[in-house]
Scaffold this motif. Structure first.
Motif, mmCIF file in Angstrom:
data_model
loop_
_atom_site.group_PDB
_atom_site.id
_atom_site.type_symbol
_atom_site.label_atom_id
_atom_site.label_comp_id
_atom_site.label_asym_id
_atom_site.label_seq_id
_atom_site.Cartn_x
_atom_site.Cartn_y
_atom_site.Cartn_z
ATOM 1 N N ASN A 128 -25.374 -32.599 -22.513
ATOM 2 C CA ASN A 128 -24.347 -31.276 -21.787
ATOM 3 C C ASN A 128 -24.263 -30.345 -22.633
ATOM 4 N N GLY A 129 -25.401 -29.463 -22.704
ATOM 5 C CA GLY A 129 -25.538 -28.077 -22.969
ATOM 6 C C GLY A 129 -23.876 -26.839 -22.445
ATOM 7 N N LEU A 130 -23.215 -26.458 -23.169
ATOM 8 C CA LEU A 130 -23.000 -25.329 -23.244
ATOM 9 C C LEU A 130 -22.797 -24.528 -22.477
ATOM 10 N N GLY A 131 -23.580 -24.994 -21.201
ATOM 11 C CA GLY A 131 -23.685 -23.436 -20.082
ATOM 12 C C GLY A 131 -22.453 -22.829 -19.400
ATOM 13 N N LYS B 223 -31.316 -22.708 -21.622
ATOM 14 C CA LYS B 223 -31.713 -22.486 -20.397
ATOM 15 C C LYS B 223 -31.466 -21.099 -19.989
ATOM 16 N N GLU B 224 -29.989 -20.724 -20.970
ATOM 17 C CA GLU B 224 -29.476 -19.631 -19.614
ATOM 18 C C GLU B 224 -29.464 -18.030 -21.002
ATOM 19 N N PHE B 225 -30.358 -18.626 -21.676
ATOM 20 C CA PHE B 225 -30.417 -17.407 -22.848
ATOM 21 C C PHE B 225 -30.991 -16.554 -22.523
ATOM 22 N N GLY B 226 -30.349 -15.026 -22.373
ATOM 23 C CA GLY B 226 -31.313 -13.952 -21.641
ATOM 24 C C GLY B 226 -30.921 -14.263 -20.511
ATOM 25 N N THR B 227 -30.029 -14.870 -19.733
ATOM 26 C CA THR B 227 -29.432 -14.513 -18.153
ATOM 27 C C THR B 227 -27.638 -14.016 -18.503
ATOM 28 N N ASP B 228 -27.980 -13.504 -17.300
ATOM 29 C CA ASP B 228 -26.619 -13.128 -17.153
ATOM 30 C C ASP B 228 -25.401 -13.940 -17.976
#
Ligand code: 3HC
Ligand code: NAI
Length: 699
Positions: free
Chosen positions: A22-25, A64-69
């Motif tokens: 449940n990563g907070l993407g 996994k979202e770090f560094g992305t828009d």
């Protein structure tokens, strides 16, 4: 949307549903905000519960979202937490299993927190080279007290929910329920019980002070100095928590945000985040799906009770798996068992192992001189002498006695696993399990995949590696596999540097300053210089055109094999590991240099580091191209966990990516012009040349 919305009577329940943790993407964040809006718009709803589906409340921001828009898109975590705080209806976090990072920060933004026991609670951002960036440094001290909060933030370690939060004076949880099974019902009841409370409590409104103020933070700074030599984050954690005690909440939050963003851009954080994902990716093999059936491993056999066999056995004993050891002679068995006992006793003495645990482990160990006694083992690992004839005899015996479906593994470090597999009539069951010395300590395990190795054998050994707490990386069959094949080129450069003007001490110091646990010559002394000597002797006939410095051979001719002979590149005092420079060795290097007609030159630390590390990088590029390694990040994992490469540099290929592959190739072209070096080697591997030309990276 990766958050679900359901209404139970007067309570709306928002369930984070973004597996695995449940990563907070972005989609989960959006789901929370939508759920809050729906609940607040619904007159029948009086309160709101936020919880997590599956095995976590939330593991925090989606790494996994770090560094992305996506990580920047609204609603960002700050906006989500603001929406929670500003909800006119009470919001209760129902926390279980894992509540970490942004997940804990979200919970701290809720008006109330109900927790299940056994939940791992942490702000582990420091392990990724950052600090909590959504209010964690400002809110946690307000509910736990400054010291406890700072400890958690600086260490990043998890604490079980039942250990914290309900202690006198602490307000992390409003309720700790008796068991995880009761959480859902208890959280609903709690939400109803606070439906009419106004004003709603906010953590941000709690006071935050430390009675000793400046003195305490000075002490804290001194404490983190040692641990933060190459890591900028811990000291910034202290600054942020200090701000919580000195600034208004909103200002503290802004300050934390600024520190968070700055840390996010550091190479150290990029490297740590790369490693987090790389370590987990290593266990995935492209053509072996995660649902591949695994064989049952209930009993293990180890052949050879020497240096490696004993350490290998300990790994399984530690995991509660019975081990039977086989040797040729009783004396060898006795020696092996005594070494295992000695290792465990040292742990007991240091208080690292309880006496009863030690006894339980030893009770799982049995010995034999007969192959027939091994027939019930599900996995057998061979760790006998490194001679193909000996391996052949052992594997023929194993083929004769082992039950069908048993996995036959070899710990060989240099021999051809395909050849070994073909000594049996079941090559599909044969695999290399290359442990590193000391095998009970080193985390790396190279899993060597033969041409015939079955997929379920690979899936099984990857799973068993996790069970014995190893980080496993798959390597194809080649001389030296991933790690040692690369280290050979590193060692060769070390030799050229001596010939050109360096001392072993200068090279080691430069590499240790770069961050290696040990420079190449200290490492040679530890591993035994005779091992490299034996390999070189082989190379002189196999690859007569390959250029080598002869200095290391001269050292070995003097019997200076390293720590085990009390003398190598350095001298050693019995019982101590300190490397003491030796004038005769330096003279030997100088004499050899003179005999080659070389005028020594002063070589910078920068050149030393570049030549050694880029030698690893170029060989790694060939390894990738040949498909020996499945992915670049696997090679980084090998070097971090097996060769003492600095964690904050993320492995040799991550480091090369940071330097820029264009610059790496430029440096190689320069090195190729050095007549005392090996011009042929410095021709960049085709993959490296291509990536550099295209402006791409390995990872
Ligand atoms: N984001 C995305 N994926 C995550 C994740 C996260 N925060 N945490 C874990 N995962 C993924 C892993 O990559 C892995 O994925 P895979 O199955 O595809 O390989 C899967 O979850 C399982 O992870 P583990 O193998 O580590 O499983 P364990 O059960 O051993 O451990 C865990 C679970 C304790 C949650 C552990 O994964 C962990 O410590 N995760 C890191 C948590 C963390 O650092 N959170 C802070 C993030 S930064 C943040 O929140 C910033 C904020 O302050 C603004
Ligand atoms: P070692 O010499 O310490 O132990 C080998 C043991 O095997 C001895 O106790 C010997 O009596 C026993 N043995 C030999 N032939 C046997 C047979 N036919 N049947 C049963 N037992 C037999 O050697 P070490 O260092 O433990 O190496 C073992 C294997 O591990 C080798 O293949 C080596 O290449 C590999 N290896 C070694 C590493 C190291 O750092 N020492 C690291 C990684 C792999």
């Amino acid at each position: 949307m990766t958050a679900e919305y359901k209404v139970h009577g007067p309570v709306a329940v928002i369930t984070l549903a973004n597996p695995p943790v449940n990563g907070l993407g972005l989609s989960t964040r959006q789901g929370i905000v939508d759920g809050l809006n729906r609940a607040n718009d619904d007159a029948a709803v009086t309160s709101i519960v936020i919880t997590g589906a599956g095995g976590a409340f939330s593991g925090g921001a989606d790494i996994k979202e770090f560094g992305t828009d996506k990580s920047l898109q609204e609603p960002n975590l700050h906006s989500v937490i603001a929406a929670v705080e500003n909800s006119p209806k009470p919001v209760v976090a129902a926390i279980h299993s894992v509540c970490m990072g942004g997940g804990l920060e979200l919970a701290l933004g809720c008006h109330y927190r109900v927790a299940a026991p056994g939940c791992s609670v942490a702000l582990p951002e420091v392990k990724l080279g950052i600090l909590p960036g959504a209010g964690g440094t400002q809110r946690l001290p307000r509910v736990l007290g400054v010291e406890a909060a700072l400890n958690m933030i600086v260490s990043g370690e998890a604490i079980k929910s039942e250990m914290i939060g309900m202690l006198p004076g602490q307000k992390l949880f409003d309720k700790l329920v008796a068991s995880p099974e009761e959480l859902a019902a208890e959280a609903l009841a709690f939400a109803q019980s606070v439906a009419d409370v106004r004003p709603l409590p906010l953590v941000r409104n709690l006071p935050c002070k430390h009675p000793q103020g400046d003195a305490y933070f000075q002490f804290a700074r001194n404490m983190v100095k040692g641990m933060s030599k190459n890591f900028p984050a811990p000291a910034k954690c202290v600054d942020a928590v200090e701000a919580a005690t000195k600034r208004k909440f909103a200002d503290g939050l802004l300050f934390e945000r600024e520190l968070f963003i700055n840390l996010m851009w550091t190479p150290e954080s990029r490297s740590l985040r790369h490693l987090f994902l790389a370590e987990r990716a290593a266990s995935k093999i492209p053509d072996v799906p995660s649902d591949t059936p695994k064989r049952d491993i209930k009993a293990v056999a180890v052949i050879g009770a020497g240096t490696m066999g004993g350490g290998i056995a300990m790994n399984f004993l530690n995991a509660g798996i019975p081990v039977k050891m086989l040797e040729m002679k009783q004396e060898a068995l006795d020696r092996g068992i005594a070494t295992i006992q000695k290792n465990y006793e040292a742990q007991v003495k240091k208080g690292k192992l309880k006496q009863d645990k030690y006894e339980q482990r030893m009770a799982l160990l049995s010995t034999t001189l007969s192959y027939d006694d091994l027939k019930d083992a599900d996995l057998v690992i061979e760790a006998v002498f490194e001679e193909i004839g000996v391996k052949e005899a052992v594997f023929k015996e194993l083929d004769r006695v082992m039950k069908p479906g048993a996995i036959l593994a070899s710990n060989t470090s240099t021999l051809d696993v395909n050849k070994i597999a073909n000594f049996t009539k079941r090559p599909q069951d044969v695999v290399g399990l290359h442990f590193f010395s000391p095998a009970n300590v080193m985390k790396l395990l190279e899993v060597v995949r033969g041409d015939a190795t079955a997929k379920d054998v690979l899936a099984t050994v990857m799973a068993i590696a996790k069970k014995i707490k190893k980080t496993a990386v798959v390597s194809g069959v080649c001389d030296g596999f991933i790690g040692n094949r690369m280290i050979e080129q590193y060692g060769r450069q070390g030799g050229f540097l001596l010939d050109e003007g360096c001392t072993p001490e200068q090279v080691d110091k430069a590499m240790e300053k770069f961050g290696m646990a040990m420079g190449p010559f200290r490492m040679g002394d530890l591993a035994g210089n005779d091992i490299g000597w034996a390999i070189r002797k082989r190379r002189y006939t196999e690859k007569p055109d390959m250029k080598y410095s002869k200095t290391a051979d001269l050292l070995c001719e003097k019997g200076r094999f390293g720590q085990k002979t009390g003398a190598g590149w350095y001298d050693y005092v019995p019982g101590k590991r300190d490397a003491i420079p030796n004038a005769e060795v330096v003279k030997m290097i100088e004499d050899h240099r003179a005999s080659l007609g070389i005028t020594p030159r002063k070589i910078s630390d920068e050149e030393i580091v570049q030549r050694l590390v880029f030698a690893l990088v170029n060989e790694a590029a060939y390894i990738l191209e040949e498909g020996i390694a499945n992915k670049a990040s696997d090679i980084d994992v090998v070097y971090i966990f097996g060769y003492g490469f600095p964690v904050y540099r993320g492995g040799p290929l991550n480091y090369a990516d940071e330097v820029g592959l264009f610059n790496v190739v430029q440096a190689m072209n320069r090195f190729a012009k050095n007549p005392l070096d090996d011009a042929a080697f410095w021709k960049p591997a085709p993959l490296l040349a291509k990536l550099a030309a295209e402006g791409k990276t390995f990872n």
